[in-house]
Design a protein around this motif. Structure first.
Motif, PDB file in Angstrom:
ATOM      1  N   ALA A  81      13.538   0.298  -7.733  1.00  0.00           N
ATOM      2  CA  ALA A  81      14.360   1.580  -7.221  1.00  0.00           C
ATOM      3  C   ALA A  81      14.798   2.240  -8.462  1.00  0.00           C
ATOM      4  O   ALA A  81      15.956   2.977  -8.311  1.00  0.00           O
ATOM      5  N   ALA A  82      14.417   1.906  -9.875  1.00  0.00           N
ATOM      6  CA  ALA A  82      14.785   2.594 -10.948  1.00  0.00           C
ATOM      7  C   ALA A  82      13.669   3.550 -11.198  1.00  0.00           C
ATOM      8  O   ALA A  82      14.168   4.557 -11.863  1.00  0.00           O
ATOM      9  N   ARG A  83      12.519   3.272 -11.064  1.00  0.00           N
ATOM     10  CA  ARG A  83      11.405   4.349 -11.485  1.00  0.00           C
ATOM     11  C   ARG A  83      10.743   4.390 -10.130  1.00  0.00           C
ATOM     12  O   ARG A  83      10.814   3.992  -9.117  1.00  0.00           O
ATOM     13  N   LEU A 125      17.229  -3.119  -7.195  1.00  0.00           N
ATOM     14  CA  LEU A 125      16.646  -4.578  -6.723  1.00  0.00           C
ATOM     15  C   LEU A 125      16.158  -5.147  -7.933  1.00  0.00           C
ATOM     16  O   LEU A 125      15.556  -4.788  -8.510  1.00  0.00           O
ATOM     17  N   ALA A 126      16.538  -6.380  -8.050  1.00  0.00           N
ATOM     18  CA  ALA A 126      16.156  -7.124  -9.281  1.00  0.00           C
ATOM     19  C   ALA A 126      15.733  -8.629  -8.797  1.00  0.00           C
ATOM     20  O   ALA A 126      16.401  -9.092  -7.862  1.00  0.00           O
ATOM     21  N   MET A 146      24.041   5.198 -11.782  1.00  0.00           N
ATOM     22  CA  MET A 146      22.715   4.419 -11.245  1.00  0.00           C
ATOM     23  C   MET A 146      22.352   3.340 -12.248  1.00  0.00           C
ATOM     24  O   MET A 146      21.859   2.182 -12.205  1.00  0.00           O
ATOM     25  N   ALA A 147      22.285   3.840 -13.544  1.00  0.00           N
ATOM     26  CA  ALA A 147      22.152   2.615 -14.682  1.00  0.00           C
ATOM     27  C   ALA A 147      22.946   1.623 -14.518  1.00  0.00           C
ATOM     28  O   ALA A 147      22.596   0.511 -14.598  1.00  0.00           O
ATOM     29  N   GLN A 148      24.105   2.028 -14.230  1.00  0.00           N
ATOM     30  CA  GLN A 148      25.392   0.917 -14.026  1.00  0.00           C
ATOM     31  C   GLN A 148      24.652  -0.128 -13.034  1.00  0.00           C
ATOM     32  O   GLN A 148      25.099  -1.398 -13.133  1.00  0.00           O
ATOM     33  N   LEU A 149      24.672   0.283 -11.931  1.00  0.00           N
ATOM     34  CA  LEU A 149      24.039  -0.541 -10.731  1.00  0.00           C
ATOM     35  C   LEU A 149      23.131  -1.352 -11.115  1.00  0.00           C
ATOM     36  O   LEU A 149      23.034  -2.508 -10.707  1.00  0.00           O
ATOM     37  N   HIS A 150      22.125  -0.685 -11.735  1.00  0.00           N
ATOM     38  CA  HIS A 150      20.873  -1.667 -12.250  1.00  0.00           C
ATOM     39  C   HIS A 150      21.258  -2.645 -13.141  1.00  0.00           C
ATOM     40  O   HIS A 150      20.701  -3.835 -12.919  1.00  0.00           O
ATOM     41  N   ALA A 151      22.271  -2.230 -13.831  1.00  0.00           N
ATOM     42  CA  ALA A 151      22.629  -3.418 -14.925  1.00  0.00           C
ATOM     43  C   ALA A 151      23.219  -4.504 -14.098  1.00  0.00           C
ATOM     44  O   ALA A 151      23.188  -5.760 -14.271  1.00  0.00           O
ATOM     45  N   SER A 198       0.805  -1.297   0.116  1.00  0.00           N
ATOM     46  CA  SER A 198      -0.098  -0.223   0.080  1.00  0.00           C
ATOM     47  C   SER A 198       0.874   1.288  -0.080  1.00  0.00           C
ATOM     48  O   SER A 198       0.640   2.406  -0.378  1.00  0.00           O
ATOM     49  N   HIS A 199       1.987   1.023   0.634  1.00  0.00           N
ATOM     50  CA  HIS A 199       3.033   2.212   0.625  1.00  0.00           C
ATOM     51  C   HIS A 199       3.492   2.560  -0.611  1.00  0.00           C
ATOM     52  O   HIS A 199       4.035   3.636  -0.940  1.00  0.00           O
ATOM     53  N   ALA A 200       3.804   1.550  -1.531  1.00  0.00           N
ATOM     54  CA  ALA A 200       4.167   1.744  -2.906  1.00  0.00           C
ATOM     55  C   ALA A 200       5.325   2.536  -3.092  1.00  0.00           C
ATOM     56  O   ALA A 200       5.669   3.389  -3.710  1.00  0.00           O
ATOM     57  N   ASP A 201       6.555   2.085  -2.293  1.00  0.00           N
ATOM     58  CA  ASP A 201       7.711   2.671  -2.429  1.00  0.00           C
ATOM     59  C   ASP A 201       8.671   1.674  -3.384  1.00  0.00           C
ATOM     60  O   ASP A 201       8.753   0.519  -3.070  1.00  0.00           O
ATOM     61  N   SER A 202       8.927   2.187  -4.492  1.00  0.00           N
ATOM     62  CA  SER A 202       9.472   0.982  -5.447  1.00  0.00           C
ATOM     63  C   SER A 202      10.961   0.537  -4.991  1.00  0.00           C
ATOM     64  O   SER A 202      11.438  -0.430  -5.704  1.00  0.00           O
ATOM     65  N   SER A 203      11.331   1.124  -4.063  1.00  0.00           N
ATOM     66  CA  SER A 203      12.796   0.391  -3.651  1.00  0.00           C
ATOM     67  C   SER A 203      12.606  -0.645  -2.401  1.00  0.00           C
ATOM     68  O   SER A 203      13.385  -0.902  -2.179  1.00  0.00           O
ATOM     69  N   ALA A 204      11.250  -0.682  -2.141  1.00  0.00           N
ATOM     70  CA  ALA A 204      11.111  -1.713  -0.929  1.00  0.00           C
ATOM     71  C   ALA A 204      10.878  -3.117  -1.773  1.00  0.00           C
ATOM     72  O   ALA A 204      10.772  -3.157  -3.159  1.00  0.00           O
TER      73      ALA A 204
END
Lengths: 170, 289, 797
Positions: B218-220, B197-198, B268-273, B117-123
Motif C-alpha cells: 500500500a505504499a507503491r 501493510l507490513a 502516509m510515510a509516518q503510517l508506513h513507519a 492476478s488483480h495485483a492491488d498492492s494494498s491487498a
C-alpha cells in the motif's frame, strides 16, 4: 439481447432450472426472477452486506456473485433461513432492538447465524469483528451485538443441556 | 450499477480455462472469486467482452505438499486458508493474514489466485506472499511456467500474466521452524483496505536475526521490499527501532524527501513507519508466544 | 383527561417496553420496499447524469435506433412537468429553479440529464451509456473562498454572486459585554461535507392507470403528502388524480424528505408511456446526487468573565449549500438554524451573528439528523472547553455555571426560542458519573509523558428544538409552515382499530408506538391496532417524519382522535349497559360498568355498526379524525449531555473511543426500547461524522468518495457500548409531556469527541477543530504543536 446461460441450482431447498443473463448477479436472480425480495441491494460493491446469503452453506455477497457461477449450488436466503439458532436470533433481535428500518436485517441475520452456529465463545470485540461486514445505519449495533451474544449463549447452554440434540444442530 | 454485457464461458478445469483464453483472444478476462473484478465491472470501469469463469475448475482448489513447499491452487479462498482447510507452510502467517481480508462473506469467495492476478498492492496476498518468497505458477496452452512474485507485479492491476495465461497455483516455500513473522495492517476501520501493510519475517537464532524479509504494501503500486529495514534488523537484532529511525530508512528506500512532502504525504510515510515498526514488534511477540 | 382513560395502568400504553410489531416481517425478509414492487410490464429507468461538475450542456444526442418513448431529455419532459423552485421569505434570498432534467447548464456531478428506459436496469444503463452528452466545462466552485471570490464564475448567471442568502442579528448589547469581558477567545470550526447514507437508496416507481385516470407514485420518502402536493403542482394535475405511496422505507435521516427532481420526472413520464416504470438509485448516484449534509465553517468569539461566565457570543457561519436549493427546506435553512443554536443551553443574552449560505458545484444540501445543530454544537462546545481551560476550571463545571437552570424554565433564549423544561446542569453532573470522570482524570495523571498515547475526556451539551410549529418554520423563511398533524382512528365490527396518520416511519417504530397511544386510551393489545401510514389515499394530510416531530405531533393527533372516539364508545356502551357513561371505564379490550357489567369492544362495535337503531341518540360512524399541534409553536426542547473518553495514538493520530455515555431527557418516553434505539443509532451516526465520514471533492469539483470503499461508515467495531442515563421532565406543551427523540443523539458526538481529543492533547498544546478527525488531521495538529511547543491558549485553531 443479453446472452443467456442455462442454470440449475437449489434455492431454499427447491431445485430451480432457469435461463439467466450472463451478467445477472445472484442477487438479481433471487430478487427479480424468483421474487425472493428479502435479499437487499445496498451498494453492489460488497461492502454493506445487505445482500448476504448462504451459498453452499457459506455466507457470500449475492451482489458479487454471478448467477451463472452458481451452477449446481445450494442457496439459502432469509426466506429459507430457519432452525433453532435462527429462531433464537430472531427472538433476541426483537428484544434487544436489533433492527429499526429492517433493510440490513436479512443480511445481518445470515451473518449472525454464521457466528452462532460455530459454537464458539466470542468476546464482544470478536462478535463485532465477525459482524464488521454488515452495515446498519439505524441501530448503532449495540442491540445487534447483544442479541448475538444472547443467542450464542443460549445455543451453548442448549447444547450442554442436550448433547445428543447438539450433534444434530443446524 | 450493472455491468456491461459479456459472453460467459465456464471452465471445467485449468486446462479448459487456458484453452478458452487462447480461443477468445484479447478481450477476455478470467474471473476467480469475483470479489475484486465484479465491483469494477459493476461500475463499468472494466467491460470485458468475455469472462472465463473458474468456478467449475475443481482442480484449481487442490493443493500439493512436499518437504520443501506447499502449492495452493489458485481457487483456494481466503476463508479456506483462514479456517486451516489448506496447509499453511508459514508457521501461521498465512492463516493470520487471511483472517483480516475484508469481511467473512468476501473471504468465502475471494481467492488467492484472484488476489495475486488483480495485483492491488494494498491487498494482503501480493505483499505477504512476496515476503514468503512464493512463486506464481502460470499456465497457458503452451505449458506451465513459474515466476517468483518479486518479479510478478508490474504496477496496479498489471502483472507478468500474458493475455492467454492463467495463474493456476502459488508455490510457497516452507518456513524453517525457527522463522518468526509479524504482520500488521493499518486501516481506519476494520475490514477496510490497508492504508499500510507490513510483513516482517526472519529466522530467530538466539538473539540474532537471520535471513530477514521485510515487505511493505500500500505504499507503491507494487509491494516493496525494504532491504534497509532488513539490514537494520540483521545488524541490530530483533528489537523494534524507534519510529523515526524506521521512517528514515523507508524514506530512503522509497526515494522520498520528508521536507518536500506535503502533510498528507508525510502522514502516509509516518503510517508506513509505524506499521513496519509494529510488525517488527509483532514478530517478537510471535517468537515469545 | 377523564378517569376512564387515565386511572388504570395500561400494560401496553405510554411507557411500556412493547416489542415492535414491524420486526416480524423484516426478520423474515418480508418487508416491502419500493424496489420490491412487482407490476405487470414494469420497465426500468437509468438516469444519464453529469460527469462534469460545472458546464454548459451543449447537446444530448439520442441514438436513432432507441425505442420511441424510451429516452427523455428536458426537451421531451418540459411540456409535462415544470421545475420546482424553492422559495423563502428571507429578504436576501435568491431563487433558482431545480431542474427536473438539466437544461442549458449542469451544476454538479450527478445532476440528472436524461432518462433511459428498458426492460432491465442493466439494459437501461446500456441505453443511457449510448447517449452522447456534450458539455463545455466551466470552472468549478468547491468552497467558500471560491464561491465568494469577486471574479468567481457564477453558478446561476442571473445572480450577482454565488450567494443564496445572508442573515445577521445583533441581540442584547454585545459591545457592552465585550467591554466587561476578562477573556475573549476566537476559534474556527470546520465540519466537512458528508453523505446521509440511508442503507436503502432512493427508489421511485410510477404507474398511470388510464382506465381510472389515476397516477400512482411509489417513493421511498419520509413525507408522502408533501411529495403528493408538489408533484401534482409541478405536473399541473388535480391532486385527486395522484396517489403517493411510501411503503417500507429503509432509513431516511433527512435525505428522503425533500422533493426530488427524480420524483417529478418519473411521475410525468409515467403519464405518457404505456407501462409502469421504476428507478432504483444505485450507490454511486446516492453518493453524488442525494442531498448532502454538514459542510459548515463556524467562527466563534466567546467573551466571558474570569469565572468563565459567558457575557456575549459572536458567530460567523458559512454554509456550502451546493448547487441548488431544495423544497421545502431551502439552502438557507442550515445557516438559520445554526445561528439560533450557537447560544446552546446557556444563559447568555448578548449575541451577534452573520451567516452566508453560498452555492457550489456539489449536490444540494439537505437535512440530516440534527441538521445544523451538530455544527453549532461543535462550535460552542469546543469553545466552552477552551474557555474552561483558559480560566482554569473543569469543562463540566463551566457548563453547569452557564446553563439555564430549572428554576428559569420556561426560558426565552437570545434567539427567541422558548426552552420549556428540564434540568440541564443535572444532566452534566450525571454525565460525569456515567463515565466515571474521576477515574479517567487519574488515568491521565498516571500516564508517563514519554508515552506515545494520551487519554482525554470530553463533554458536549445541547438543547434541541423538536416538534416546532408553524411560526417557527415561518421564522426560518420557509414557504410552507409545517405545524400540524392529523390522525384518523376507526373501530370496526371485529373490535380492531385502524389508525391512519400523515407521518411516515423509516424505522422509528410507529406501528408500535402510536398503537401504544391507542392502547393508553382503550387498554387494548397493540396487535389490535393497525397503522396506515405512507399512502396519501388512506391517510389524513400531514407533513411527514422529520425534525423529531412524529411522536409529539402524530402522537398528539392520535390521542385526540382516540379520546374523541373513546367518548363516543362510552356513550354507546352507556346505552348498551344501561349505565351513565361517566361511570364506565376501559379494561383489557372491554368497557366495564361499576356494577360488574361489561361489553367487549367487538360486540359494542358490531352492535352499533350493524344495528344502529339499537343505540339511539348516538350519531353514526365509529371513527374520529383529529388535527393537532402543541400549544407552543417554538417546539419542545429535548436536551442531553454526552460524555466521551478517548485514547489518541500520538504516532499516528488514530483515535479510539474508550467510553461513551449519554444523559438525555426527551420528556415522557412512550417506548423505552424504541427511544434507546434512536439514541444509540444517533450516537453511531455522530461518531461517523466525528471520525470517519467525509465527502471529498477535488479542486476541480470531482467527487472522490463515491463508493463505500472510500466513504467509510461506522461498523460494529467502531461503535462501543453506549451508556445511557435517562431523565424525564415532561414537556408542559405536549400530550403526555412527550418531546422529540429522533435526532438528538447525533448532535453532540462530534463536539464530545473533539473535546475529548483536545483534552487528550492538551499537554502537547494541540487541539482538533475539524471533522472528521481523521488520523491525518489529528496527527498534523500534534506535529504542529510538538514542533512549535506552544502552550494551549496560543493555539488558535
Amino acid at each position: 439481447m443479453d446472452e443467456t446461460v442455462a442454470l440449475t441450482l437449489v434455492v431454499n431447498g427447491r431445485e430451480r432450472s432457469i435461463s439467466v443473463s450472463a451478467r445477472e448477479s445472484l442477487a438479481d436472480l433471487l430478487r427479480e426472477r424468483f421474487s425472493l425480495t428479502g435479499t437487499h441491494l445496498g451498494c453492489e460493491q460488497g461492502v454493506c452486506g445487505a445482500c448476504t446469503v448462504l451459498l453452499d452453506d457459506l455466507p457470500v455477497r449475492a451482489c458479487l456473485t454471478l448467477a451463472a457461477s452458481c451452477e449446481g449450488c445450494e442457496v439459502v436466503t432469509i426466506e429459507g433461513l430457519q432452525g433453532p439458532d435462527v429462531e433464537r436470533l430472531r427472538g433476541h433481535f426483537r428484544t434487544q432492538g436489533g433492527l429499526q428500518c429492517g433493510f440490513c436485517t436479512p443480511g445481518m441475520l445470515v451473518s449472525a447465524y454464521d457466528v452462532v452456529r460455530r459454537r464458539e465463545s466470542p468476546t464482544r470485540d470478536e462478535i463485532c469483528a465477525a459482524m464488521s461486514g454488515n452495515i446498519c445505519r439505524c441501530t448503532g449495533y449495540n442491540g445487534i451485538v447483544r442479541a448475538i451474544q444472547l443467542a450464542n449463549d443460549e445455543a451453548l447452554d442448549a447444547d450442554n443441556a442436550d448433547p445428543v440434540a447438539a450433534t444434530t444442530h443446524d | 450499477m450493472k455491468p456491461a454485457a459479456f459472453s460467459y464461458h465456464r471452465a471445467t478445469s485449468a486446462d479448459s480455462a487456458v484453452a478458452l483464453l487462447a480461443e477468445l483472444g484479447e478481450d477476455a478476462k478470467v474471473i476467480a472469486g469475483g470479489q475484486s473484478l465484479l465491483p469494477i465491472m459493476n461500475m463499468r470501469l472494466a467491460e470485458p467482452a468475455h469472462l472465463v469463469d473458474l468456478a467449475g475448475a475443481d482442480d484449481l482448489r487442490d493443493w500439493q505438499e512436499s518437504d520443501g513447499d506447499v502449492t495452493l491452487g489458485a481457487m483456494s479462498t481466503h476463508g479456506m486458508i483462514e479456517d486451516g482447510l489448506v496447509p499453511d507452510p508459514c508457521n501461521g502467517l498465512l492463516q493470520h493474514a487471511a483472517s483480516g481480508i475484508g469481511y467473512r462473506a468476501i473471504r468465502n469467495r475471494g481467492t488467492i489466485g484472484g488476489s495475486l492476478s488483480h495485483a492491488d498492492s494494498s491487498a494482503e496476498w501480493p505483499t505477504v506472499l512476496s515476503a514468503c518468497d512464493a512463486a506464481a505458477v502460470i499456465r497457458s496452452v503452451a505449458g506451465t511456467r513459474e515466476v517468483p512474485l518479486s518479479d510478478f507485479f508490474f504496477g496496479f492491476f498489471s502483472t507478468a500474466l500474458q493475455l492467454d495465461e492463467v495463474l493456476v497455483a502459488v508455490r510457497i516455500p516452507r518456513f524453517a521452524p525457527d522463522r518468526v513473522w509479524g504482520f500488521v495492517k493499518t486501516n481506519r476501520k476494520l475490514g477496510e483496505f490497508a492504508e499500510s501493510l507490513a510483513v516482517v519475517t526472519y529466522r530467530r537464532v538466539e538473539d540474532a536475526v537471520v535471513s530477514p524479509r521485510v515487505w511493505l504494501g500500500a505504499a507503491r503500486d507494487v509491494p516493496v521490499r525494504l532491504a534497509g529495514v532488513e539490514a537494520l534488523l540483521s545488524d541490530d537484532g530483533p528489537d523494534a527501532p524507534p519510529v523515526q529511525a524506521v521512517r528514515d530508512v523507508i524514506l530512503t528506500e522509497l526515494e522520498q524527501d520528508w521536507d518536500a512532502m506535503d502533510p498528507g504525504e508525510r502522514h502516509m510515510a509516518q503510517l508506513h513507519a509505524v506499521t513496519v515498526r509494529n510488525a517488527i514488534k509483532h514478530a517478537q511477540e510471535v517468537h515469545h508466544g | 383527561m377523564t378517569d376512564a382513560i387515565t386511572k388504570r395502568p395500561r400494560a401496553q400504553g405510554i411507557g411500556a417496553r412493547v416489542l415492535r410489531r414491524e420486526d416480524a416481517r423484516h426478520l423474515h425478509g418480508e418487508g416491502s420496499f419500493v424496489e420490491d414492487l412487482r407490476l405487470p410490464g414494469l420497465r426500468h429507468v437509468a438516469f444519464v447524469r453529469s460527469q462534469i461538475p460545472h458546464g454548459r450542456l451543449e447537446r444530448v444526442v439520442v441514438p436513432p435506433e432507441a425505442e420511441p418513448g424510451c429516452v427523455w431529455t428536458e426537451a421531451e419532459l418540459a411540456p409535462w412537468a415544470t421545475p420546482l423552485t424553492a422559495t423563502s421569505t428571507l429578504p436576501s434570498y435568491r431563487t433558482a429553479p431545480l431542474p427536473n432534467l438539466a437544461v442549458g447548464k449542469v451544476r454538479y456531478v450527478g445532476e440528472p440529464i436524461a432518462v433511459a428506459i428498458a426492460d432491465s436496469r442493466a439494459e437501461a444503463e446500456d441505453l443511457a451509456e449510448s447517449l452522447e452528452v456534450d458539455i463545455e466545462p466551466l470552472p468549478a466552485i468547491v468552497d467558500v473562498a471560491g464561491a465568494l471570490d469577486p471574479n468567481a464564475t457564477l453558478l446561476h448567471e442571473d445572480w450577482p454572486d454565488n450567494v443564496f442568502a445572508r442573515t445577521e442579528g445583533d441581540l442584547g448589547d454585545v459591545d457592552a459585554a465585550i467591554a466587561r469581558a476578562d477573556v475573549s477567545l476566537t476559534r474556527r470550526y470546520t465540519m466537512n461535507r458528508q453523505a446521509v447514507v440511508p442503507l436503502e437508496t432512493r427508489a421511485v416507481a410510477a404507474h398511470y392507470d388510464r382506465s381510472r385516470g389515476q397516477l400512482t407514485l411509489w417513493t421511498s420518502t419520509q413525507t408522502p403528502h408533501m411529495i403528493h402536493d408538489m408533484v401534482a403542482e409541478q405536473l399541473g394535475i388535480d391532486g385527486s388524480r395522484l396517489r403517493v405511496i411510501a411503503p417500507d422505507v429503509g432509513g431516511g435521516f433527512g435525505a428522503k424528505c425533500s422533493v426530488y427532481p427524480e420524483e417529478i420526472t418519473l411521475a410525468a413520464i409515467a403519464m405518457h408511456v404505456p407501462f409502469p416504470i421504476v428507478w432504483v438509485e444505485d450507490r454511486w448516484e446516492a453518493q453524488v446526487a442525494m442531498t448532502q449534509a454538514r459542510d459548515t465553517v463556524y467562527e466563534i468569539t466567546a467573551h466571558a468573565d474570569s469565572d468563565g461566565r459567558l457575557l456575549a457570543i459572536e458567530a460567523e457561519i458559512a454554509v456550502n449549500a451546493g448547487a441548488y436549493s431544495v423544497h421545502p427546506w431551502t439552502a438557507a435553512m442550515d445557516a438559520g438554524m445554526g445561528a439560533a443554536m450557537v447560544p446552546g443551553p446557556y444563559d447568555v443574552q448578548n449575541y451577534r451573528f452573520r451567516t452566508v449560505s453560498y452555492a457550489s458545484n456539489k449536490a444540494p444540501l439537505g437535512p440530516y439528523r440534527g441538521v445544523a445543530r451538530p455544527g453549532a454544537c461543535l462550535a460552542i462546545e469546543r469553545t466552552m472547553d477552551d474557555l474552561a481551560r483558559e480560566v482554569g476550571i473543569e469543562p463540566a463545571e463551566i457548563r453547569i455555571r452557564n446553563m439555564v437552570g430549572p428554576a428559569q424554565m420556561p426560558y426565552t433564549s437570545v434567539a427567541r426560542k422558548v426552552y420549556d423544561s428540564g434540568d440541564y446542569p443535572e444532566a452534566v453532573r450525571r454525565a460525569t458519573s456515567l463515565i466515571d470522570h474521576d477515574r479517567w482524570r487519574l488515568e491521565q495523571k498516571l500516564l508517563d509523558p514519554a508515552s506515545r498515547r494520551r487519554i482525554g475526556i470530553g463533554y458536549a451539551s445541547f438543547t434541541e428544538q423538536t416538534a416546532h410549529g408553524c411560526l417557527e418554520w415561518a421564522s426560518r423563511g420557509l414557504a410552507i409552515t409545517i405545524g400540524k398533524e392529523g390522525a384518523r382512528l376507526l373501530l370496526d365490527a371485529s373490535g380492531s382499530f385502524t389508525l391512519s396518520v400523515g407521518v411516515k416511519s423509516q424505522g422509528q417504530g410507529h406501528e408500535t408506538s402510536l398503537a401504544q397511544v391507542v392502547s393508553e386510551v382503550f387498554d387494548v393489545d397493540v396487535s389490535r391496532v393497525t397503522l396506515n401510514a405512507g399512502d396519501t389515499s388512506l391517510t389524513p394530510r400531514g407533513d411527514g417524519t422529520f425534525a423529531s416531530r412524529s411522536m409529539v405531533m402524530a402522537g398528539g393527533a392520535t390521542f385526540g382522535a382516540a379520546s374523541a372516539l373513546a367518548d363516543k364508545v362510552l356513550r354507546i356502551a352507556g346505552v348498551l349497559l344501561q349505565e351513565d357513561p361517566d361511570r364506565l371505564f376501559f379494561h383489557q379490550g372491554e368497557v366495564h360498568g361499576p356494577g360488574g357489567t361489561s361489553v367487549t369492544l367487538a360486540h359494542l362495535a358490531r352492535e352499533f355498526l350493524f344495528t344502529p337503531d339499537h343505540v339511539p341518540g348516538v350519531d353514526g360512524g365509529l371513527e374520529e379524525t383529529f388535527f393537532y399541534e402543541p400549544t407552543q409553536q417554538t417546539g419542545t426542547y429535548t436536551y442531553a449531555t454526552h460524555a466521551a473518553v478517548v485514547e489518541v495514538e500520538l504516532d499516528t493520530g488514530q483515535v479510539r473511543i474508550l467510553d461513551y455515555g449519554v444523559v438525555e431527557d426527551c420528556g415522557t418516553v412512550v417506548n423505552p426500547l424504541i427511544v434507546d434505539g434512536q439514541i444509540i443509532g444517533g450516537v453511531a451516526q455522530g461518531i461517523g461524522t466525528a471520525l470517519l465520514e467525509e465527502l471529498v471533492y477535488d479542486e476541480d469539483g470531482q467527487p472522490k468518495s463515491t463508493s463505500f470503499l472510500d466513504y467509510l461508515l461506522p461498523g460494529a467495531a467502531e461503535i462501543p457500548e453506549i451508556k445511557i442515563d435517562h431523565m424525564a421532565t415532561p414537556s408542559p406543551f405536549t400530550t403526555f409531556g412527550v418531546k422529540g427523540a429522533g435526532e438528538s443523539s447525533a448532535i453532540a458526538p462530534p463536539a464530545a469527541l473533539a473535546n475529548a481529543v483536545s483534552d487528550a492533547l492538551a499537554d502537547i498544546g494541540a487541539t482538533v477543530n475539524e471533522t472528521p478527525m481523521t488520523p491525518r488531521r489529528v496527527w498534523e495538529q500534534i506535529q504542529a504543536a510538538e514542533a512549535a511547543d506552544a502552550s494551549p491558549s496560543e493555539v488558535a485553531s
